[in-house]
Design a protein around this motif. Structure first.
Motif, PDB file in Angstrom:
ATOM      1  N   ARG A   1      33.722  45.515  27.348  1.00 47.24           N
ATOM      2  CA  ARG A   1      32.895  44.586  26.565  1.00 47.24           C
ATOM      3  C   ARG A   1      32.917  43.188  27.186  1.00 47.24           C
ATOM      4  O   ARG A   1      31.873  42.529  27.270  1.00 47.24           O
ATOM      5  N   TRP A   2      34.080  42.735  27.601  1.00 46.77           N
ATOM      6  CA  TRP A   2      34.163  41.390  28.204  1.00 46.77           C
ATOM      7  C   TRP A   2      33.355  41.347  29.489  1.00 46.77           C
ATOM      8  O   TRP A   2      32.612  40.393  29.735  1.00 46.77           O
ATOM      9  N   LEU A   3      33.479  42.381  30.335  1.00 48.61           N
ATOM     10  CA  LEU A   3      32.748  42.402  31.601  1.00 48.61           C
ATOM     11  C   LEU A   3      31.241  42.425  31.368  1.00 48.61           C
ATOM     12  O   LEU A   3      30.492  41.733  32.068  1.00 48.61           O
ATOM     13  N   VAL A   4      30.784  43.200  30.399  1.00 48.10           N
ATOM     14  CA  VAL A   4      29.347  43.240  30.087  1.00 48.10           C
ATOM     15  C   VAL A   4      28.879  41.849  29.652  1.00 48.10           C
ATOM     16  O   VAL A   4      27.843  41.355  30.103  1.00 48.10           O
ATOM     17  N   GLY A   5      29.676  41.180  28.809  1.00 49.13           N
ATOM     18  CA  GLY A   5      29.333  39.821  28.391  1.00 49.13           C
ATOM     19  C   GLY A   5      29.252  38.868  29.563  1.00 49.13           C
ATOM     20  O   GLY A   5      28.349  38.038  29.650  1.00 49.13           O
TER      21      GLY A   5
ATOM     22  N   ARG B   1      42.384  31.743  27.341  1.00 47.68           N
ATOM     23  CA  ARG B   1      41.568  32.949  27.518  1.00 47.68           C
ATOM     24  C   ARG B   1      40.121  32.600  27.878  1.00 47.68           C
ATOM     25  O   ARG B   1      39.482  33.306  28.650  1.00 47.68           O
ATOM     26  N   ARG B   2      39.616  31.518  27.324  1.00 44.88           N
ATOM     27  CA  ARG B   2      38.225  31.100  27.561  1.00 44.88           C
ATOM     28  C   ARG B   2      37.972  30.645  28.988  1.00 44.88           C
ATOM     29  O   ARG B   2      36.836  30.630  29.436  1.00 44.88           O
ATOM     30  N   ARG B   3      39.017  30.282  29.706  1.00 47.84           N
ATOM     31  CA  ARG B   3      38.795  29.721  31.041  1.00 47.84           C
ATOM     32  C   ARG B   3      38.511  30.781  32.104  1.00 47.84           C
ATOM     33  O   ARG B   3      38.127  30.450  33.215  1.00 47.84           O
ATOM     34  N   PHE B   4      38.674  32.041  31.782  1.00 45.45           N
ATOM     35  CA  PHE B   4      38.439  33.108  32.758  1.00 45.45           C
ATOM     36  C   PHE B   4      36.963  33.494  32.795  1.00 45.45           C
ATOM     37  O   PHE B   4      36.344  33.723  31.756  1.00 45.45           O
ATOM     38  N   HIS B   5      36.430  33.542  34.013  1.00 45.12           N
ATOM     39  CA  HIS B   5      35.042  33.966  34.238  1.00 45.12           C
ATOM     40  C   HIS B   5      34.958  34.665  35.576  1.00 45.12           C
ATOM     41  O   HIS B   5      35.761  34.409  36.471  1.00 45.12           O
ATOM     42  N   LEU B   6      33.990  35.537  35.713  1.00 43.56           N
ATOM     43  CA  LEU B   6      33.768  36.200  36.991  1.00 43.56           C
ATOM     44  C   LEU B   6      33.119  35.233  37.966  1.00 43.56           C
ATOM     45  O   LEU B   6      32.209  34.486  37.587  1.00 43.56           O
ATOM     46  N   GLY B   7      33.565  35.275  39.208  1.00 42.13           N
ATOM     47  CA  GLY B   7      32.922  34.526  40.270  1.00 42.13           C
ATOM     48  C   GLY B   7      31.816  35.363  40.894  1.00 42.13           C
ATOM     49  O   GLY B   7      31.607  36.525  40.532  1.00 42.13           O
ATOM     50  N   ALA B   8      31.117  34.782  41.857  1.00 38.32           N
ATOM     51  CA  ALA B   8      30.006  35.466  42.518  1.00 38.32           C
ATOM     52  C   ALA B   8      30.464  36.779  43.172  1.00 38.32           C
ATOM     53  O   ALA B   8      29.767  37.799  43.097  1.00 38.32           O
ATOM     54  N   LYS B   9      31.633  36.750  43.789  1.00 36.86           N
ATOM     55  CA  LYS B   9      32.165  37.940  44.472  1.00 36.86           C
ATOM     56  C   LYS B   9      32.436  39.071  43.475  1.00 36.86           C
ATOM     57  O   LYS B   9      32.083  40.229  43.722  1.00 36.86           O
ATOM     58  N   GLU B  10      33.043  38.738  42.346  1.00 37.31           N
ATOM     59  CA  GLU B  10      33.351  39.760  41.332  1.00 37.31           C
ATOM     60  C   GLU B  10      32.074  40.295  40.678  1.00 37.31           C
ATOM     61  O   GLU B  10      31.975  41.488  40.402  1.00 37.31           O
ATOM     62  N   ARG B  11      31.106  39.412  40.452  1.00 43.50           N
ATOM     63  CA  ARG B  11      29.823  39.850  39.881  1.00 43.50           C
ATOM     64  C   ARG B  11      29.133  40.830  40.831  1.00 43.50           C
ATOM     65  O   ARG B  11      28.622  41.866  40.406  1.00 43.50           O
ATOM     66  N   ALA B  12      29.132  40.481  42.119  1.00 44.29           N
ATOM     67  CA  ALA B  12      28.513  41.353  43.120  1.00 44.29           C
ATOM     68  C   ALA B  12      29.223  42.707  43.171  1.00 44.29           C
ATOM     69  O   ALA B  12      28.571  43.757  43.294  1.00 44.29           O
ATOM     70  N   TYR B  13      30.543  42.682  43.060  1.00 41.22           N
ATOM     71  CA  TYR B  13      31.324  43.916  43.069  1.00 41.22           C
ATOM     72  C   TYR B  13      30.935  44.793  41.876  1.00 41.22           C
ATOM     73  O   TYR B  13      30.722  45.997  42.023  1.00 41.22           O
ATOM     74  N   CYS B  14      30.835  44.187  40.701  1.00 44.33           N
ATOM     75  CA  CYS B  14      30.440  44.939  39.501  1.00 44.33           C
ATOM     76  C   CYS B  14      29.049  45.546  39.668  1.00 44.33           C
ATOM     77  O   CYS B  14      28.821  46.704  39.305  1.00 44.33           O
ATOM     78  N   LEU B  15      28.129  44.774  40.209  1.00 40.98           N
ATOM     79  CA  LEU B  15      26.765  45.275  40.419  1.00 40.98           C
ATOM     80  C   LEU B  15      26.752  46.422  41.432  1.00 40.98           C
ATOM     81  O   LEU B  15      26.049  47.414  41.241  1.00 40.98           O
ATOM     82  N   ALA B  16      27.524  46.283  42.495  1.00 43.59           N
ATOM     83  CA  ALA B  16      27.549  47.311  43.535  1.00 43.59           C
ATOM     84  C   ALA B  16      28.176  48.605  43.041  1.00 43.59           C
ATOM     85  O   ALA B  16      27.702  49.699  43.368  1.00 43.59           O
ATOM     86  N   LYS B  17      29.232  48.506  42.256  1.00 37.85           N
ATOM     87  CA  LYS B  17      29.974  49.695  41.819  1.00 37.85           C
ATOM     88  C   LYS B  17      29.382  50.336  40.571  1.00 37.85           C
ATOM     89  O   LYS B  17      29.451  51.547  40.396  1.00 37.85           O
ATOM     90  N   GLY B  18      28.872  49.525  39.659  1.00 35.67           N
ATOM     91  CA  GLY B  18      28.338  50.055  38.408  1.00 35.67           C
ATOM     92  C   GLY B  18      29.403  50.183  37.339  1.00 35.67           C
ATOM     93  O   GLY B  18      30.601  50.238  37.637  1.00 35.67           O
ATOM     94  N   PRO B  19      28.982  50.236  36.076  1.00 33.25           N
ATOM     95  CA  PRO B  19      29.933  50.235  34.960  1.00 33.25           C
ATOM     96  C   PRO B  19      30.853  51.454  34.910  1.00 33.25           C
ATOM     97  O   PRO B  19      32.013  51.331  34.527  1.00 33.25           O
ATOM     98  N   GLU B  20      30.368  52.622  35.315  1.00 38.96           N
ATOM     99  CA  GLU B  20      31.211  53.820  35.246  1.00 38.96           C
ATOM    100  C   GLU B  20      32.414  53.690  36.190  1.00 38.96           C
ATOM    101  O   GLU B  20      33.542  54.015  35.818  1.00 38.96           O
ATOM    102  N   VAL B  21      32.159  53.214  37.413  1.00 36.48           N
ATOM    103  CA  VAL B  21      33.239  53.062  38.390  1.00 36.48           C
ATOM    104  C   VAL B  21      34.206  51.970  37.934  1.00 36.48           C
ATOM    105  O   VAL B  21      35.428  52.153  38.000  1.00 36.48           O
ATOM    106  N   ILE B  22      33.671  50.862  37.451  1.00 39.48           N
ATOM    107  CA  ILE B  22      34.532  49.765  36.988  1.00 39.48           C
ATOM    108  C   ILE B  22      35.392  50.236  35.812  1.00 39.48           C
ATOM    109  O   ILE B  22      36.579  49.927  35.748  1.00 39.48           O
TER     110      ILE B  22
END
Length: 118
Positions: free
Chosen positions: A110-114, A17-38
Motif C-alpha cells: 500500500r505504501w509503495l502504491v501511494g 516515518r513521513r520523511r521516507f520517499h522513493l527516489g527516481a532510481k527506486e521508482r524506476a525499479y518498481c516500474l521495471a519489475k512490476g508490483p508482483e515482483v516487488i
C-alpha cells in the motif's frame, strides 16, 4: 475505518516515518519489475529478516536504502521487531505467522502504491 487506514493515519503523524520517499532510481525499479515482483521481494525480505522469533541484528537488519522495499519498511514501521511491536502490535520474541507476514507485505504494498502515485 479499517485497521490499515488507522495505521496509515498514525504513520502520517510521525515526522520520522513521513520523511521516507522513493527516489527516481527506486521508482524506476518498481516500474521495471512490476508490483508482483516487488511484492515477492517484500515477502522474501520479511521471511528472511523479520519472521524469526529473534532475527539476526534485530533493529539493524533493514538497510535505509538500496531497494524500494527497504524504504517502505522504514516508512511503515515494518523494519524490525521493535517497530512491529510498537506500531503493529505484533509481539516480539515469537515467530511471525503467515498471516502476520501477509499483513506486513500488504502494508508495504500500500505504501509503495501511494508513493508511485504521488
Amino acid at each position: 475505518m479499517t485497521r490499515e487506514d488507522a495505521l496509515f493515519q498514525r504513520l502520517a503523524q510521525s515526522p520520522f516515518r513521513r520523511r521516507f520517499h522513493l527516489g527516481a532510481k527506486e521508482r524506476a525499479y518498481c516500474l521495471a519489475k512490476g508490483p508482483e515482483v516487488i511484492d515477492r521481494h517484500a515477502a522474501d525480505f520479511v521471511a528472511q529478516r523479520l519472521a524469526a522469533a529473534e532475527p539476526v541484528n534485530d533493529g539493524k537488519q533493514t538497510p535505509m536504502r538500496g531497494h524500494p522495499v527497504f524504504i517502505a519498511q522504514h516508512a511503515t514501521a515494518t523494519c524490525c521487531r521493535g517497530c512491529l511491536a510498537k506500531w503493529h502490535h505484533i509481539a516480539a520474541h515469537q515467530p511471525l505467522s503467515e498471516a502476520q507476514q501477509a499483513w506486513i507485505v500488504a502494508v508495504i504494498h500500500r505504501w509503495l502504491v501511494g508513493e508511485m502515485n504521488r
